[in-house]
Write an enzyme that holds these catalytic residues in place. Sequence first.
Site, short mmCIF file in Angstrom:
data_model
loop_
_atom_site.label_atom_id
_atom_site.label_comp_id
_atom_site.label_asym_id
_atom_site.label_seq_id
_atom_site.Cartn_x
_atom_site.Cartn_y
_atom_site.Cartn_z
N CYS A 48 0.82 -1.23 0.00
CA CYS A 48 0.00 0.00 0.00
C CYS A 48 0.85 1.27 0.00
O CYS A 48 0.39 2.32 -0.42
CB CYS A 48 -0.94 -0.01 1.20
SG CYS A 48 -2.00 -1.45 1.18
N HIS A 96 -4.15 6.58 1.23
CA HIS A 96 -4.35 5.26 0.63
C HIS A 96 -5.75 4.78 1.00
O HIS A 96 -6.22 4.99 2.12
CB HIS A 96 -3.27 4.30 1.16
CG HIS A 96 -3.61 2.87 0.94
ND1 HIS A 96 -3.88 2.37 -0.32
CD2 HIS A 96 -3.75 1.84 1.80
CE1 HIS A 96 -4.17 1.09 -0.21
NE2 HIS A 96 -4.10 0.74 1.06
N ASN A 121 -9.93 -1.49 -2.18
CA ASN A 121 -8.52 -1.20 -1.92
C ASN A 121 -7.70 -1.74 -3.10
O ASN A 121 -7.59 -2.94 -3.29
CB ASN A 121 -8.11 -1.88 -0.60
CG ASN A 121 -6.65 -1.72 -0.26
OD1 ASN A 121 -5.84 -1.31 -1.10
ND2 ASN A 121 -6.28 -2.06 0.96
N1 ACO Z 1 -18.70 -10.60 5.75
C1 ACO Z 1 -19.34 -10.96 6.88
N2 ACO Z 1 -18.70 -11.27 8.02
C2 ACO Z 1 -17.35 -11.20 8.01
C3 ACO Z 1 -16.63 -10.83 6.87
C4 ACO Z 1 -17.35 -10.52 5.71
N3 ACO Z 1 -16.74 -10.14 4.56
N4 ACO Z 1 -15.32 -10.83 7.18
C5 ACO Z 1 -15.22 -11.20 8.46
N5 ACO Z 1 -16.45 -11.43 8.96
C6 ACO Z 1 -16.80 -11.85 10.31
C7 ACO Z 1 -15.66 -12.54 11.00
O1 ACO Z 1 -15.67 -13.92 10.71
C8 ACO Z 1 -15.97 -12.26 12.46
O2 ACO Z 1 -16.97 -13.15 12.88
P1 ACO Z 1 -17.00 -13.69 14.40
O3 ACO Z 1 -17.18 -12.48 15.25
O4 ACO Z 1 -18.16 -14.62 14.41
O5 ACO Z 1 -15.67 -14.34 14.61
C9 ACO Z 1 -16.54 -10.89 12.38
O6 ACO Z 1 -17.08 -10.70 11.08
C10 ACO Z 1 -15.47 -9.82 12.59
O7 ACO Z 1 -16.16 -8.68 12.81
P2 ACO Z 1 -15.38 -7.47 13.40
O8 ACO Z 1 -14.31 -7.94 14.31
O9 ACO Z 1 -16.39 -6.54 13.94
O10 ACO Z 1 -14.71 -6.88 12.11
P3 ACO Z 1 -13.89 -5.58 12.10
O11 ACO Z 1 -14.72 -4.46 12.52
O12 ACO Z 1 -12.55 -5.79 12.72
O13 ACO Z 1 -13.66 -5.38 10.53
C11 ACO Z 1 -11.99 -5.43 8.85
C12 ACO Z 1 -12.83 -6.25 9.81
C13 ACO Z 1 -12.90 -4.70 7.89
C14 ACO Z 1 -11.09 -6.36 8.05
C15 ACO Z 1 -11.16 -4.41 9.64
O14 ACO Z 1 -10.51 -5.02 10.69
C16 ACO Z 1 -10.18 -3.65 8.82
O15 ACO Z 1 -10.54 -2.90 7.93
N6 ACO Z 1 -8.88 -3.77 9.08
C17 ACO Z 1 -7.87 -3.10 8.32
C18 ACO Z 1 -7.75 -3.67 6.97
C19 ACO Z 1 -6.72 -2.94 6.22
O16 ACO Z 1 -6.64 -1.75 6.27
N7 ACO Z 1 -5.86 -3.62 5.55
C20 ACO Z 1 -4.73 -2.95 5.01
C21 ACO Z 1 -4.74 -2.90 3.63
S1 ACO Z 1 -4.10 -4.28 2.92
C22 ACO Z 1 -2.48 -4.00 2.47
O17 ACO Z 1 -1.81 -3.19 2.99
C23 ACO Z 1 -1.93 -4.91 1.45
#
Ligand code: ACO
Length: 334
Positions: free
Chosen positions: A114, A261, A291
């Site tokens: 990123c 980003h 993204n």
């Molecule tokens: N649809 C439905 N449910 C989902 C999905 C989905 N696509 N993905 C995960 N879940 C579930 C999980 O299994 C989990 O279920 P559980 O509680 O039964 O175990 C639950 O949803 C997780 O929910 P939250 O913990 O509330 O999710 P969170 O608010 O942490 O959001 C997310 C997850 C969107 C991935 C967030 O953590 C995030 O954006 N993190 C940063 C991501 C990022 O910026 N990445 C960097 C870029 S990548 C790079 O640099 C290459």
Amino acid sequence: MSERTHILGIGSAVPDNVVTNDDLSRVMDTSDEWIQQRTGIRQRRHIAADCGGTDLGAIAAREALASAGVGIDQIDAIVYATLSPDIDWPASANLLAAKLGARSVPAFDVRNQCSGFLYSLASADALIRAGRARHVLVVGGEIHSTGIDLTTRGREVAVIFGDGAGAVVLGPSPDPQRGLLSTHLHAEGRYAEKLWLESASSRKKPRIEPADLDGDAPRAFPSMSGRYVFKHAVTRFPEVIQEALAANGLRVEDLDVLIPHQANLRINQFVAAALEMDEAKVVNNIDRYGNTTAASIPLALAEAMRDGRVSEGRLVCLAAFGAGFTWAAALFRW
Ligand code: ACO
């Protein structure tokens, strides 16, 4: 004072194929509501057929060259930022250079996820300032759709990413007061495992095996500690933006436009709040493209240049955080 580097032209390209959240909910257990609430993403683009990041990159590059009024024969170096090279080696920058009909100028990849576009921008600026190049083509290109697990197992990562490319032509600024003021790059490798793609790996023989595609956490697909990444991102973004401003004797109030980003709309909203910035000054288009990693900043910048948010005289900050962990900022007087 030496000449400042500036962005002389910009281009972008995305595949035609739009994949909505509802489309994804037909192949995995997810929902439009979950995705929009957590990430702000409504749709992303996925390539429909054989198409590499450098194919999109070449379209974006031609547009950037045309808008800069610079011919490919005037380009002295090509830097290609990606985490999804078309092939393992040689560098995709070479494939791109061939597609564009470039002279035998230096061409190399920057593999910094990123932050890749900003690392590339800093490298290009260094070449220009050192007198090694007058015009440098910097392209961010990414094809995620062929490398993510589009099943419920991979949903946390798969819903976030999209395909796309953006390109800029860098060269001497027509006005010494305008252009790139400074770049700021950081990395902290001890967090590499928090966001990575482990396989194929040259540490193993064979480098990839069927088991890498199976099980609960298959190594041939990206793995991300989502909350961990989120927590670090909302700290490092404001830090590096403040660092860039302070290095130039400026303050947040001076900033006209922030182009972060596009990892997650919630991250960018957190960053705006932490900096006490009006959200209207922050450019976001993740709702439409997801993204796109190394392509996300030039895609957003291209949009903001076209609609006039980025225009002459404005103070513009580009900032990134991502896998590595790596993070970076670049400050421009436009
Ligand atoms: N649809 C439905 N449910 C989902 C999905 C989905 N696509 N993905 C995960 N879940 C579930 C999980 O299994 C989990 O279920 P559980 O509680 O039964 O175990 C639950 O949803 C997780 O929910 P939250 O913990 O509330 O999710 P969170 O608010 O942490 O959001 C997310 C997850 C969107 C991935 C967030 O953590 C995030 O954006 N993190 C940063 C991501 C990022 O910026 N990445 C960097 C870029 S990548 C790079 O640099 C290459």
